[in-house]
Design an enzyme around this catalytic site. Structure first.
Site, mmCIF file in Angstrom:
data_model
loop_
_atom_site.group_PDB
_atom_site.id
_atom_site.type_symbol
_atom_site.label_atom_id
_atom_site.label_comp_id
_atom_site.label_asym_id
_atom_site.label_seq_id
_atom_site.Cartn_x
_atom_site.Cartn_y
_atom_site.Cartn_z
ATOM 1 N N ARG A 183 0.848 -1.199 0.000
ATOM 2 C CA ARG A 183 0.000 0.000 0.000
ATOM 3 C C ARG A 183 0.878 1.242 0.000
ATOM 4 N NH1 ARG A 183 -4.524 -1.902 4.518
ATOM 5 N NH2 ARG A 183 -5.023 -3.878 3.501
ATOM 6 N N ARG A 235 3.026 1.252 10.212
ATOM 7 C CA ARG A 235 2.378 1.596 8.942
ATOM 8 C C ARG A 235 3.421 1.487 7.828
ATOM 9 N NH1 ARG A 235 -2.441 4.219 8.434
ATOM 10 N NH2 ARG A 235 -2.358 4.915 10.608
ATOM 11 N N GLU A 250 -5.269 -0.857 16.069
ATOM 12 C CA GLU A 250 -5.936 -1.852 15.243
ATOM 13 C C GLU A 250 -4.962 -2.934 14.783
ATOM 14 O OE1 GLU A 250 -7.344 -2.523 10.743
ATOM 15 O OE2 GLU A 250 -7.268 -0.433 11.413
ATOM 16 N N SER A 292 -9.406 -6.052 11.067
ATOM 17 C CA SER A 292 -10.689 -5.440 10.732
ATOM 18 C C SER A 292 -11.537 -6.521 10.083
ATOM 19 C CB SER A 292 -10.458 -4.273 9.767
ATOM 20 O OG SER A 292 -11.603 -3.470 9.652
ATOM 21 N N ARG A 318 1.872 -6.351 12.699
ATOM 22 C CA ARG A 318 1.340 -5.685 13.895
ATOM 23 C C ARG A 318 1.308 -6.634 15.086
ATOM 24 N NH1 ARG A 318 -2.856 -0.791 12.507
ATOM 25 N NH2 ARG A 318 -1.452 0.238 11.027
#
Length: 425
Positions: free
Chosen positions: A261, A276, A348, A351, A390
């Site tokens: 990403r 990130r 987070e 999801s 993560r």
């Protein structure tokens, strides 16, 4: 993607959805476009009927050996007009489809209304934060100190927002992915898939990534190929343009992939460490379900992801996202947030969403009822089970020791071959 007839007849529903999601929809523009399109279709149908009538009259005149030249010229003129209007209708059809591709899903009635993460609703939490007799360090300090994370090397090799895992750090990344896949396939009933990490535009459009999120993706120059942003794309497209028997549902699949990403909208956010990244690894969970059972399956999917965190002994909470914080394709989303002691907050780590028929309609994925009858769109669900990087962060921070070593949770020890990542020498 929404059904055109439903969208046209329920613009009030979408106006309300836009308010709840805190977005702007050009509904007046759609009304004008749709009105012009329908008027042109009516006009062309009338002209086509007249042309058909003229064809019959020409045939009669020729049979009676009478001149039909004037009528033939008139019919040619009508045919040219019909062709021109058909071209305009095709343009309007494309514009209408492009517009529908940008309309997000309608939130489920159980989703709380709100505009930011502050309006999300905590559903439950598990465990408690670890207690330290020293000030806990952030993961990048722990990792660099233990010699298992090298961000300088990553910056030299590629650039910012990339990581090099070394020694036991690389082993930990691999151990986590294998542990996740083993639990989900052996205990939760998912079938493991190893898909390509490169996808085409049709796959991204079907999954709801294009056209809206093009700026967040990496495209291979002069090709129709993109680096995958999430295995959700590949798993969703396994059944694109297919109709599956109802008795096969639910179909539950899982995949480990690297994900890529550009983080175009995240400039300045989480610049330290590996929270990130442009490239990260993730184990994805995906389900194709019967519409009547999709919300029951969503709860199961969430529990599957939660069970991983619990086995790892990581304090976490489950949050129901509000209308303004949920994803484009989702009708309902739960986030799992893991505790990070260095920043004293939840972040987070997964999801989990029910997209209902939104993605399936874009991809043409249907099911055929057992007893016959009309096929219908499946519901699709997706979730991280979990984001590997993560989880790596959470383990390093929560299990760090004063001497710089890192305890390995018991469930990971067979994968790691050690019970502790050693302290720096």
């Amino acid at each position: 993607m929404h059904d055109l007839s439903y969208f046209r007849e329920h613009l009030d529903v979408f106006a309300e959805m836009a308010k709840k999601r805190d977005i702007t929809l050009e509904l007046d523009g759609f009304r004008a476009l749709d009105k012009e399109r329908r008027e042109l279709i009516t006009l062309n149908e009338r002209r086509k009927a007249q042309r058909n009538k003229a064809s019959e009259e020409i045939a009669r005149l020729k049979k009676d050996k009478q001149s039909a030249d004037d009528l033939i010229a008139e019919m040619k003129q009508a045919s040219d007009f019909i062709k021109e209007v058909d071209g305009r209708i095709a343009v309007l059809d494309a514009r209408q489809r492009d517009l529908l591709l940008t309309i997000p899903n309608v939130p489920h009635s159980s989703v709380p209304v709100g505009s930011t993460a502050a309006d999300n609703k905590e559903v439950r939490r598990w465990g408690a934060p670890p207690k330290f007799d020293f000030h806990p360090r952030p993961h990048w300090e722990v990792g660099e100190r233990a010699g298992i994370l090298d961000l300088e090397a990553a910056a030299k090799i590629t650039g910012a927002r990339f990581a090099v895992y070394k020694s036991w750090g690389a082993r930990l990344e691999r151990a986590l992915a294998n542990f996740f896949l083993d639990v989900h396939t052996r205990e939760h009933g998912y079938t493991e898939i190893l898909p390509p990490f490169i996808v085409n535009s049709a796959s991204l459009t079907a999954a709801g990534q294009l056209p809206k999120f093009a700026a967040d993706l990496f495209r291979l120059e002069d090709t129709d190929f993109w680096l995958t942003p999430t295995a959700e794309v590949e798993l969703h497209n396994l059944y694109r343009d297919e109709t599956v028997p109802e008795e096969k549902l639910p179909i539950c699949v899982t995949a480990w992939t690297a994900c890529f990403r550009s983080e175009a909208g995240a400039a300045g956010k989480d610049t330290r460490g590996i929270l990130r990244q442009h490239q990260f690894q993730k184990v994805e969970l995906f389900k194709f379900t019967h519409p009547e059972k999709s919300y029951e399956e969503l709860e199961t999917l969430v529990r599957n992801a939660e069970s991983i965190l619990q086995r790892l002994g990581l304090h976490h909470r489950t949050v129901l996202l509000c209308t303004g914080d949920m994803g484009f394709a989702s009708a309902k989303t739960y986030d799992l947030e893991v505790w990070l002691p260095s920043s004293n907050e939840f972040r987070e780590i997964s999801s989990c969403s029910n997209c209902e028929a939104f993605q399936a309609r874009r991809a043409g994925i249907r099911f055929k009822p057992k007893g016959g009858g009309k096929s219908d769109f499946v519901h699709t669900l997706n979730g991280s089970g979990l984001a590997v990087g993560r989880t790596w962060i959470a383990l390093v921070e929560n299990y760090q020791q004063a001497d710089g070593s890192i305890l390995v949770p018991e469930v990971l020890r067979p994968y790691m071959g050690i019970d502790r990542i050693p302290a720096p020498k």
